[in-house]
Every structure is written in structure tokens, then in C-alpha cells.
Design an enzyme around this catalytic site. Sequence first.
Site, PDB file in Angstrom:
ATOM      1  CB  CYS A 131      -0.868  -0.028   1.003  1.00  0.00           C
ATOM      2  SG  CYS A 131      -0.282  -0.444   2.819  1.00  0.00           S
ATOM      3  CG  HIS A 263      -0.147   4.022   4.678  1.00  0.00           C
ATOM      4  ND1 HIS A 263      -0.802   3.937   5.775  1.00  0.00           N
ATOM      5  CD2 HIS A 263       0.145   2.880   4.008  1.00  0.00           C
ATOM      6  CE1 HIS A 263      -1.114   2.519   5.964  1.00  0.00           C
ATOM      7  NE2 HIS A 263      -0.167   1.915   5.084  1.00  0.00           N
TER       8      HIS A 263
END
Length: 358
Positions: A131, A263
Site C-alpha cells: 500500500c 498512509h
Amino acid sequence: MDGYNVAVAGATGLVGETIMQILSEREFPVRSLHALASEKSLGKSVPFRDSQTRVQALEDFNFSEVQIALFSAGADPAREHAPRAAAQGAVVIDNSSAFRYNDDVPLVVPEVNAESLAGFRARGIVANPNCSTIQLVVALKPLHDAAGIERMSVATYQAISGAGRQAMEELVRHTAGMMAGQGRPEEAAEDSGSGGAKPNGEGANGAIAPSVAFNVVPHIDAFQENGYTREEMKIVWETRKILNDPALRISATAVRVPVFYGHSEAVSVELRRRVAVEEALELFRGARGVIVMSQDRPGGYPTAGVEAARSDGVFVGRVREDISHEQGLNFWVVADNVRKGAALNAVQIAELLIRDYF
């Protein structure tokens, strides 16, 4: 075809659930959907479109009538079952690290290296990157094409959802406990004699340690011989493969933070020529999947919890020239790690498959 038979392995997990949601939202031509999970999930149902789909066991599922299998079941199940699914005729898009570093398995981010998808024919498997790598390379692509990247350093601030549903639940409990004056979770565990998880950022099973509550932990995944963690080395290995630049010099620091979704990454690049801020912004604005928010004022930048969470975009902000290097550039990148960083990328790969190869 009037539609495709699709299997989702790991259908009861965060990413699997989001894959099915995105398949519905993007009106992917699903003729029939098979929700797969481990035997302990038998009897459960998961939502897809306007109905509930019964969970089937991955262990003995027959993939012979399936054209696309979206795996998000973890590396070990992928190693065992993805080759079997491919041998039975399905094209597997795997979200784990099991096949990412195999030369005969393409590692694909559609906005960056869609052409490499042609390599899926070698084994019938396509790898979805980590990711943190996905959002990074989407932002790096326009700079690398226009000016070339000599070296880069990235610090990632990774959401708790990257460690799974259990880790999210642990963060809720630990935060509530600390707010109630119970002290740090590991202290409470020691007092009770239960032992608790090690306060080192990641447990042996990948779960986040209790100390992430009201904390920032510079440790994700296992430490390697070079002092970097495996999560940090994933960024190095995968970025080189996706950008087709095995000599690219990369240093990474991966940090777990008490954020649920999204993130964040602080990126510094050294380019082969100077790129002014104005040119960089123009490059970012012209890049597929990138949303620019870069104004030098309070709120003029994207954040994980507000802009990125539950969004499909990769947000770039805080773009500025590096005052320590005449050909350097610094910028900030955020994206939803479960959605764009896993589920959406897999569905985008499936869309390319049916558009260009089926």
C-alpha cells in the site's frame, strides 16, 4: 461477454470487503461473485450489491469456472492457492507479498506501468504492490518521466488499518483505557501478569503493539540484516521494479501512527535536473490519479484522516524545492491505504485485464 465470474479470496477481511464494495461502485461486469475465506468463516455472509453472498472455503474451492480471482488472504494462503487457481484457468490478482519479487509475475500500478500487465500470461498471476508503495509511485511517476530520479528518501506514517482489523480494535481499546486513566496498555498488562504484546511497533503476527496508542512507533514488520525493516525494504524493491529502474537509490523509514485510515509520506527526491515548484505542480496536476493540494497556508495541504480516508485519489502537497540540494524536491503524499493502496488498485488491474486482454 455479458459478465465475468469473479472470486474474492479473503472476503471477510478489510481489503476483501472493500474490493467487493468497489466492484459494485464501479459497476464491474460481475456475472457471479464467489466470496472465499478460511474454513472458520464458513456460515458467514458478506454484502455484495443489494444482496448477501455466502462465504465459501478457499481451501477446496474449484476455480475452473472463474475468470478473475482477487486474492487478499495473506502470503501463505496465496502461495498455496493462487497457483492452483491459475492452473484451473483464473487470472489471479494477489494483494500479498507472495509473488511481488518474482521476475515472471508483473507488479502493477495501472497509473504507472500498465504495460507490464502483459506479463501475466507467464503464470496467470499479477501482484498488487504494498500500500505504501502504490501511492508513492503514483506521485513519483511524473517526476521520474520528466527529470529522472537519482536518489530518494521517504518516511511513511502508516495507519493502523494496515495491520488489520484486530489492530484497529486494539487501538480503540487501548486509547479508551488510557483516556480512562489506566496508564499505558503494556503497563496494565504487566500489572495483570498477562504479558501483553511487546511495545516495539509490530508483534510476531504482524499486529501492532499496544504502545501505538498516543504514540509514534518506527517499526513495521521484521528487522532485516541491514537494520531496515521488511516494510522499508518492500518500498525499495517494489519501487525499483515498478519504475523499471533497478539502480534507483532509495532509503525508507516506516512508522506506525495511531490513525485509522490513510498512509502519509514525506518524500525527498534528488533529480537529474532542477525542477522548479511551478513545473513540479504542473507535472503532478497532469498525472493520472494525483490530486494536488499545495498552498503555503494553514489547511493548504492534504491529510490522511480528512482528504485521503475513503478517497480514490493520491493527494500531493507541501511541494517545495529542497534547500539542501540544488536539484532536490520535497513533497507530501497521502492516500487511503485500504482503498487506493490495496482494493482499488486490484480492481483497476482487473479492469485493464478485461479491456485489453480478455
